[in-house]
Design an enzyme around this catalytic site. Structure first.
Site, PDB file in Angstrom:
ATOM      1  N   ASP A  29       3.936   8.311 -15.772  1.00  0.00           N
ATOM      2  CA  ASP A  29       3.637   7.560 -14.555  1.00  0.00           C
ATOM      3  C   ASP A  29       3.283   8.542 -13.432  1.00  0.00           C
ATOM      4  OD1 ASP A  29       4.522   4.451 -13.477  1.00  0.00           O
ATOM      5  OD2 ASP A  29       4.136   6.004 -11.976  1.00  0.00           O
ATOM      6  N   ASN A  83       6.710  -5.438 -15.878  1.00  0.00           N
ATOM      7  CA  ASN A  83       6.439  -6.294 -14.727  1.00  0.00           C
ATOM      8  C   ASN A  83       5.292  -7.225 -15.088  1.00  0.00           C
ATOM      9  OD1 ASN A  83       8.383  -4.979 -13.104  1.00  0.00           O
ATOM     10  ND2 ASN A  83       6.926  -3.352 -12.642  1.00  0.00           N
ATOM     11  N   GLU A  91       1.513  -4.451 -10.537  1.00  0.00           N
ATOM     12  CA  GLU A  91       0.454  -3.874  -9.691  1.00  0.00           C
ATOM     13  C   GLU A  91      -0.822  -3.611 -10.470  1.00  0.00           C
ATOM     14  OE1 GLU A  91       1.907  -0.368  -7.778  1.00  0.00           O
ATOM     15  OE2 GLU A  91       3.599  -1.429  -6.866  1.00  0.00           O
ATOM     16  N   VAL A  92      -0.670  -3.086 -11.676  1.00  0.00           N
ATOM     17  CA  VAL A  92      -1.841  -2.770 -12.500  1.00  0.00           C
ATOM     18  C   VAL A  92      -2.031  -3.894 -13.521  1.00  0.00           C
ATOM     19  CG1 VAL A  92      -2.840  -1.135 -14.138  1.00  0.00           C
ATOM     20  CG2 VAL A  92      -1.524  -0.286 -12.181  1.00  0.00           C
ATOM     21  N   HIS A  96       1.598  -3.070 -19.569  1.00  0.00           N
ATOM     22  CA  HIS A  96       2.231  -1.771 -19.797  1.00  0.00           C
ATOM     23  C   HIS A  96       3.742  -1.931 -19.737  1.00  0.00           C
ATOM     24  CE1 HIS A  96       1.459  -2.242 -15.501  1.00  0.00           C
ATOM     25  NE2 HIS A  96       2.574  -1.537 -15.284  1.00  0.00           N
ATOM     26  N   HIS A  98       7.174   0.203 -18.845  1.00  0.00           N
ATOM     27  CA  HIS A  98       7.775   1.403 -18.265  1.00  0.00           C
ATOM     28  C   HIS A  98       8.943   1.828 -19.153  1.00  0.00           C
ATOM     29  CE1 HIS A  98       6.060   0.921 -14.052  1.00  0.00           C
ATOM     30  NE2 HIS A  98       5.887  -0.301 -14.533  1.00  0.00           N
TER      31      HIS A  98
HETATM   32  P1  AMP Z   1       3.466  -2.072 -12.281  1.00  0.00           P
HETATM   33  O1  AMP Z   1       4.077  -2.496 -10.986  1.00  0.00           O
HETATM   34  O2  AMP Z   1       4.366  -2.334 -13.444  1.00  0.00           O
HETATM   35  O3  AMP Z   1       2.079  -2.627 -12.471  1.00  0.00           O
HETATM   36  O4  AMP Z   1       3.379  -0.498 -12.199  1.00  0.00           O
HETATM   37  C1  AMP Z   1       2.199   0.224 -12.267  1.00  0.00           C
HETATM   38  C2  AMP Z   1       2.573   1.665 -12.421  1.00  0.00           C
HETATM   39  O5  AMP Z   1       1.394   2.391 -12.730  1.00  0.00           O
HETATM   40  C3  AMP Z   1       3.190   2.323 -11.173  1.00  0.00           C
HETATM   41  O6  AMP Z   1       4.471   2.851 -11.504  1.00  0.00           O
HETATM   42  C4  AMP Z   1       2.189   3.424 -10.824  1.00  0.00           C
HETATM   43  O7  AMP Z   1       2.808   4.591 -10.356  1.00  0.00           O
HETATM   44  C5  AMP Z   1       1.484   3.651 -12.147  1.00  0.00           C
HETATM   45  N1  AMP Z   1       0.125   4.167 -12.058  1.00  0.00           N
HETATM   46  C6  AMP Z   1      -0.902   3.678 -11.342  1.00  0.00           C
HETATM   47  N2  AMP Z   1      -2.013   4.405 -11.538  1.00  0.00           N
HETATM   48  C7  AMP Z   1      -1.683   5.368 -12.423  1.00  0.00           C
HETATM   49  C8  AMP Z   1      -2.402   6.437 -13.049  1.00  0.00           C
HETATM   50  N3  AMP Z   1      -3.696   6.668 -12.785  1.00  0.00           N
HETATM   51  N4  AMP Z   1      -1.741   7.243 -13.907  1.00  0.00           N
HETATM   52  C9  AMP Z   1      -0.425   7.037 -14.162  1.00  0.00           C
HETATM   53  N5  AMP Z   1       0.298   6.041 -13.626  1.00  0.00           N
HETATM   54  C10 AMP Z   1      -0.317   5.218 -12.765  1.00  0.00           C
END
Ligand code: AMP
Length: 107
Positions: A29, A83, A91-92, A96, A98
């Site tokens: 991350d 999430n 967020e993404v 995925h 964690h």
């Molecule tokens: P979520 O809230 O579960 O969608 O978390 C998205 C996670 O992706 C966050 O912990 C970010 O720090 C991580 N993240 C976003 N962009 C990148 C990237 N380019 N490389 C690695 N981690 C990322």
């Protein structure tokens, strides 16, 4: 498609990859919350857990165990978080998991 995790899976966007197989890639991350903070994402673009086909759902558990083993957190314990959606704080928009560990995480 403008998806950063698709680009990481393709190798277009750099990431510190720690493990991969034919279905998933695992990478560190960008903003780690623990000494080990790895994200496991399917190579295929799947928006969230809600959209995952059975083949991915079935393989996801094995990928978590493989990453836990490979990163050295399996024996001492670790936390997995998925999430999902707006209220889940996703967020993404690419499924995925964690995997966090390497210290006592508390609650
Ligand atoms: P979520 O809230 O579960 O969608 O978390 C998205 C996670 O992706 C966050 O912990 C970010 O720090 C991580 N993240 C976003 N962009 C990148 C990237 N380019 N490389 C690695 N981690 C990322």
């Amino acid at each position: 498609m403008d998806c950063v995790f698709c680009k990481i899976a393709e190798g277009v966007v750099p990431a510190k990859r720690v493990w991969e197989n034919e279905l998933f890639v695992a990478f560190e991350d960008l903003r780690p919350k623990a000494p080990v903070h790895v994200l496991i994402a399917p190579r295929q673009h799947i928006v969230s857990l809600n959209d995952a086909p059975a083949s991915i759902l079935q393989a996801l558990g094995q990928s978590i165990l493989a990453v836990a083993e490979y990163t050295g957190v399996k024996a001492r314990g670790y936390r997995t978080i998925i999430n999902t959606g707006v209220e889940g704080g996703q967020e993404v928009q690419h499924l995925h998991v964690h995997v966090l560990g390497g210290k006592p995480l508390g609650i």
